[in-house]
Motif scaffolding. Structure first.
Motif, mmCIF file in Angstrom:
data_model
loop_
_atom_site.group_PDB
_atom_site.id
_atom_site.type_symbol
_atom_site.label_atom_id
_atom_site.label_comp_id
_atom_site.label_asym_id
_atom_site.label_seq_id
_atom_site.Cartn_x
_atom_site.Cartn_y
_atom_site.Cartn_z
ATOM 1 N N ASN B 392 0.860 -1.190 0.000
ATOM 2 C CA ASN B 392 0.000 0.000 0.000
ATOM 3 C C ASN B 392 0.889 1.229 0.000
ATOM 4 N N PRO B 393 1.088 1.887 -1.085
ATOM 5 C CA PRO B 393 0.563 1.549 -2.409
ATOM 6 C C PRO B 393 1.431 0.498 -3.101
ATOM 7 N N VAL B 396 4.095 3.656 -7.235
ATOM 8 C CA VAL B 396 3.964 5.113 -7.183
ATOM 9 C C VAL B 396 4.352 5.666 -8.555
ATOM 10 N N ARG B 397 3.451 6.506 -9.106
ATOM 11 C CA ARG B 397 3.785 7.159 -10.376
ATOM 12 C C ARG B 397 4.534 8.448 -10.070
ATOM 13 N N LEU B 398 5.704 8.572 -10.617
ATOM 14 C CA LEU B 398 6.507 9.777 -10.388
ATOM 15 C C LEU B 398 6.142 10.836 -11.404
ATOM 16 N N GLY B 401 6.533 10.248 -14.950
ATOM 17 C CA GLY B 401 5.769 9.146 -15.527
ATOM 18 C C GLY B 401 6.437 7.808 -15.263
ATOM 19 N N ARG B 404 7.615 3.697 -9.631
ATOM 20 C CA ARG B 404 8.503 3.288 -8.555
ATOM 21 C C ARG B 404 7.798 2.259 -7.657
ATOM 22 N N PHE B 458 14.029 1.336 -3.074
ATOM 23 C CA PHE B 458 13.132 1.871 -4.098
ATOM 24 C C PHE B 458 13.654 1.462 -5.465
#
Lengths: 288, 499
Positions: B392-393, B396-398, B401, B404, B458
Motif C-alpha cells: 500500500n501503495p 507510485v507514479r513519479l 511518468g 517506482r 526503491f
C-alpha cells in the motif's frame, strides 16, 4: 449417629430410610476433591481480603494490598515513556534534516511517525499515504508546496487553506463561474494543459488554448506550465494529476477552480510529534 | 485393616531348608487393581545380579549427563557464551556444542524430537520397554529415591517394621533424614535444570549469593518440588496412572519382541519345594515370591505381560539367584519373545528375528530423518534475506511518468562478524535501485554481527521501458552479495505497475 451398613454390599449407608427399607449408600466425595474445594474457599476469602473485591454503593472494597488495575496501567505507560525518553530527547536536539543521518533516530522517528500518520492523516491521504482524487499522494516526487523537510513540516504545522494565521494559501480562480473565460476558451485551454504532458488529441484546440494560457495562467503556473511551489501552483507538465487527467477533470478545474483544505496540526500535535511525522512523510520516497 | 492386604496371614509357610518363601503379596496384582484405590505402600527389596548392576551403571551415566552437561565449556569466541549446551532465552538462541540454532531454525529441534521418537519405537519393538526400565527420568530418579530410603531405613523388612512401629525418636529421625535427602536431591535436580538456561558458573554464584533472577529460584523450586513429589512420593503411580507411554507402547510390540516374562511352561505348576523332593510332575517355580518382593511396581510378573510392568528386569535377578540356590537352570524369568514362548510350549525354539519388517521400517525412517537433518545442517545458511514488496501503495507514479516500487528487505547476519552486502537486481529493463538513507549509487549495506537489518529499497522503471514488462512479465531477482565471501543470495520478487 449409628453406622448403618448395607447388608448386600457391605457399604455404610447415610442412615435415612424411606418406604420402610429403602436406603442410600454413603458414597462421599473423594478426599482430595473435598480438600481442594475447601482450599479454594480459603483462597477465595484470602483473595477478597487482599484484593479489590466487593462493589459498594459509591465505592468498592480496596483490599489490603492496595492493588489497582488502573494504577498498574498508568505505571506501565509511565515506564514506556521513560524507556522512550532518550530517543525523544535525541529527536528534540537533532536538527530536522540531520535526523536521517542517525539510523537509530531515523528508525524511531519513522516508527512513531507511522503511528501518528495512521491516527491522524490516513483518513484523507490513505494508510499507505497513497492519496485519493483531490488528496495528494505523499509517496511520489511531485510536491505542490515543496518536499524538503522544512516545507513538509510547515505544511503539517500550518495546514493549507486552514484557519491558522500562517496557513499556506492560494486560490485557483473560478474562470467559468466568474465568467472570466467562456466555454470554448475553457475547452481550448484545457486541451493545451493536456498537451503539456502529451495527452492532447486535438492540436488545433490546444494551439488556440496556448494563447489563453499565456494570458490567464502563466502568472502562477509559469510559462512552461511547470508550476511554482512558492505559490503552491501545481506542475501541469508532469504525469501526476491530483484531480485526474481526463479532459472533463481539467475542464472542471478551470471552470470551478480548486481549493482543497488541509487542517493545521500545530496545537493538535506537539512539535516533537510533528517532527517525527515530517521525517516519516519525507522517508516515504519522495522527500527532497 | 488395609495393612492385612499386603501382608499375608502370618502362618508359618511350609518353609524349606533351602528357600524361604517371602511374606509378600503383589499389591498391584490384577485382582487388586481398582480405580479410586488408596495407594498401598510398596517396599522393594534390593536385588542382586547383572541387571541390578546394569541399572546402577545406567543411573550413574544418565544422572551424570544431566548434572554435568551444563558445566562443559565450549569456546565460541569473545562475545558468545562459552557453555556447550545452553538454551539462551534472552537472546533467542540455542547452543548445542558447535551448533547454533536461531528461532527460525527450530525445525532442527523438531527433527531431533522426531528422531528420538523413532529411536524409542525401534528400541521398543526390539526389546520392549527398555526406555521405561532403564532410562526414563521417572525410573532413574525413583530408583535413586528408593536407594536413599534403603540407605536410611534399611531394606524391605526393616522398612516395613519401621512403618508399623510407633513414632519414636529413631523413627522420626530416620524418616526426616530420608525426606530431607529427597528434598536435597530435588533441589540439586532443579538446580541442574536451570543451569541449562544460563551460564552455569555465573548462575551458581548468583544463586548462592541470592542475586539470581527470580525466575531461576521459581524454576528451581518447581523442579525441586516435582522431583521430591514424583520420585519420592508418587513413584510407580506416575507410570500406572499418569503416563501415556504404557498405553501406546503396546502398538510397537509383536511376537518377536523381547519382553521380561515368566516362562510358565517351565515354572508351572508352581509350589513350595523341600530339599530332596522330586522335581518330577511340577514346575521350577518354588513360589518364593522373590520376584514380587524386588518389584518397584508392586506387581507379580507371573501374571503375564501387563501395563504396570516397566520391565526393569529386577525380577530376573531375583529369580536367577533362587534358581541357583535350588539347583535349577537360570532364566525362569527372562527376556523372552512371545514366539519363543509359544514354540517352547510345544517343545521347540523360535529363531530370534531382530531384523523384521517392523524394525526395518523404523530403521529406514531413522536413516531418512537423519539424512534430511544432516543435509539441512550441512546447507545451513548463515544469511537470511527476506523481501517484502510494499502493498500500500503497490506502485507510485513519479512526475516523470516513471513507476517506482518500494520493498522492505530484511537481512539477517548469523555470522559472528559484521558483513557488507551489495544489493542489486536483474531482470528489469533499465531499472534503477536506491537504498533509503544511502547516497545515490551506493548499493552496499552493512549488517553488524548477529543483527537483523531492515532496509527500504526503491526500484524505478522508466516510463519508456514499461511496455517491455508486458512481454517479459513482472518477475525479477534481487541479488544480495556478501562482499567479503563473494557469496550471492537470490530472492525472486515482482514489480507492480498500472495496467
Amino acid at each position: 449417629m449409628s453406622k448403618d451398613v448395607d447388608e448386600v454390599t457391605g457399604i455404610e449407608t447415610t442412615g435415612h430410610v424411606w418406604d420402610d427399607d429403602l436406603r442410600e449408600l454413603n458414597k462421599p466425595l473423594p478426599k482430595w476433591w473435598l480438600y481442594t474445594w475447601i482450599a479454594t474457599i480459603i483462597w477465595g476469602i484470602g483473595y477478597m481480603i487482599a484484593y479489590p473485591a466487593w462493589p459498594m454503593v459509591n465505592d468498592y472494597t480496596k483490599g489490603l494490598l492496595g492493588y489497582s488495575q488502573r494504577a498498574a496501567v498508568t505505571q506501565q505507560i509511565e515506564d514506556g515513556k521513560k524507556a522512550q525518553s532518550k530517543m525523544w530527547s535525541g529527536l528534540e536536539t537533532t536538527p530536522l534534516n540531520a535526523v536521517a543521518a542517525n539510523p537509530d533516530l531515523l528508525r524511531f522517528a519513522t516508527a512513531s511517525g507511522r503511528t501518528v500518520f495512521g491516527e491522524n492523516c490516513a483518513p484523507c491521504h490513505g494508510r499507505g499515504a497513497q492519496g485519493f482524487k483531490g488528496y495528494p499522494n505523499l509517496n511520489d516526487d511531485d510536491w505542490i508546496w515543496g518536499g524538503s523537510f522544512e516545507s513538509i513540516q510547515k505544511t503539517i504545522r500550518h495546514g493549507i487553506r486552514s484557519d491558522h494565521e500562517e496557513t499556506r494559501n492560494n486560490a485557483m480562480p473560478r474562470f467559468g463561474i466568474d465568467e472570466a473565460l467562456d466555454k470554448k476558451q475553457i475547452s481550448d485551454v484545457s486541451e493545451y494543459v493536456l498537451s503539456l504532458s502529451g495527452l492532447s488529441k486535438d492540436a488545433a484546440a490546444s494551439g488556440r488554448g496556448k494563447t489563453v494560457f499565456a494570458e490567464q495562467c502563466v502568472s502562477c503556473h509559469g510559462e512552461d506550465g511547470k508550476g511554482n511551489q512558492e505559490l503552491g501552483a501545481p506542475n501541469l507538465a508532469d504525469s501526476v494529476w491530483l484531480f485526474g487527467s481526463e479532459k472533463a477533470d481539467v475542464v472542471q478545474s478551470v471552470h470551478t477552480g480548486r481549493g482543497g483544505k488541509m487542517p493545521a496540526w500545530e496545537g493538535r500535535l506537539d512539535p516533537l510529534t510533528i517532527k517525527a511525522l515530517t521525517v516519516y512523510v519525507h522517508s516515504l520516497g519522495g522527500g527532497q | 485393616m488395609s495393612e492385612n492386604k499386603f501382608l499375608d496371614d502370618p502362618k508359618p509357610a511350609a518353609a524349606t531348608p533351602s528357600v524361604t518363601s517371602i511374606d509378600v503379596k503383589a499389591v498391584n496384582r490384577k485382582e487388586d487393581r481398582s480405580l479410586y484405590a488408596t495407594r498401598q505402600a510398596i517396599y522393594p527389596k534390593l536385588a542382586h545380579g547383572s541387571y541390578r548392576k546394569l541399572k546402577w551403571i545406567l543411573m550413574f551415566i544418565t544422572l551424570g549427563i544431566y548434572y554435568l552437561v551444563p558445566w562443559i565449556r565450549w569456546d565460541r569466541g569473545p562475545d558468545l557464551p562459552s557453555q556447550a549446551v545452553l538454551l539462551d532465552m534472552a537472546h533467542e538462541r540455542f547452543f548445542l556444542f558447535g551448533l547454533e540454532i536461531w528461532p527460525q531454525e527450530f525445525y532442527f529441534v523438531t527433527g531431533l524430537l522426531v528422531l528420538s521418537a523413532l529411536l524409542l519405537f525401534l528400541a521398543t519393538s526390539i526389546a520392549g520397554r527398555v526406555w521405561c526400565g532403564y532410562f526414563c527420568p521417572q525410573t532413574v530418579w525413583t530408583d535413586l529415591m528408593i536407594f536413599v530410603e534403603r540407605f536410611w531405613q534399611g531394606d524391605r523388612n526393616a522398612r516395613m517394621r519401621l512403618d508399623k512401629a510407633p513414632w519414636t525418636i529413631e523413627k522420626i529421625s530416620k524418616k526426616l533424614a530420608t525426606h530431607l535427602t529427597w528434598l536435597l536431591i530435588g533441589v540439586l535436580t532443579g538446580g541442574a535444570f536451570i543451569f541449562y538456561f544460563a551460564d552455569a558458573p555465573t548462575l551458581l554464584r548468583e544463586l548462592i549469593s541470592g542475586t539470581a533472577p527470580n525466575v531461576a529460584y521459581i524454576f528451581l523450586g518447581i523442579l525441586a518440588g516435582t522431583t521430591y513429589l514424583l520420585g519420592g512420593i508418587a513413584r510407580e503411580q506416575l507410570c500406572i496412572y499418569m503416563c501415556p507411554w504404557p498405553r501406546i507402547q503396546g502398538a510397537m510390540i509383536d511376537h518377536d519382541t523381547y519382553l521380561v516374562g515368566y516362562r510358565d511352561w517351565r515354572g508351572d505348576p508352581r509350589g513350595s519345594h523341600h530339599k530332596g523332593d522330586s522335581w518330577d510332575n511340577r514346575g521350577d517355580c518354588v513360589d518364593c515370591k522373590a520376584c514380587v518382593a524386588v518389584c518397584p511396581m508392586g506387581i507379580d510378573i507371573r501374571d503375564g505381560s501387563q501395563l504396570e510392568c516397566i520391565q526393569c528386569a529386577l525380577c530376573i535377578d531375583a529369580c536367577d539367584a533362587i534358581m541357583n540356590r535350588v539347583g535349577r537352570p537360570q532364566g525362569l524369568i527372562a527376556y523372552e519373545t512371545i514366539a519363543n514362548q509359544e514354540a517352547a510350549q510345544k517343545g521347540g525354539t523360535s529363531k530370534p528375528k531382530i531384523f523384521r519388517a517392523r524394525t526395518l521400517i523404523y530403521l529406514g525412517l531413522i536413516g531418512l530423518v537423519s539424512a534430511i537433518m544432516l543435509w539441512a545442517l550441512a546447507n545451513r545458511s548463515l544469511l537470511e534475506v527476506n523481501v517484502l514488496p510494499d502493498r500500500n501503495p503497490y506502485f507510485v507514479r513519479l512526475s516523470s511518468g516513471d513507476i517506482r516500487n518500494g520493498y522492505t528487505v530484511k537481512i539477517l547476519n548469523k555470522l559472528h562478524e559484521p558483513r557488507t552486502f551489495k544489493v542489486e537486481l536483474t531482470g528489469l529493463p533499465d531499472a534503477s535501485l536506491r537504498i533509503a538513507g544511502n547516497p545515490d549509487g551506493n548499493q552496499t549495506v552493512e549488517v553488524p554481527t548477529d543483527v537483523l537489518r531492515e532496509i527500504r529499497i526503491f526500484v524505478v522503471v522508466p516510463k519508456k521501458s514499461l511496455p517491455q514488462l508486458d512481454k517479459q512479465g513482472e518477475s525479477f531477482v534481487f541479488t544480495v552479495t556478501d562482499q567479503d565471501a563473494d557469496r550471492t543470495t537470490r530472492r525472486l520478487s515482482r514489480f507492480r505497475r498500472p495496467k
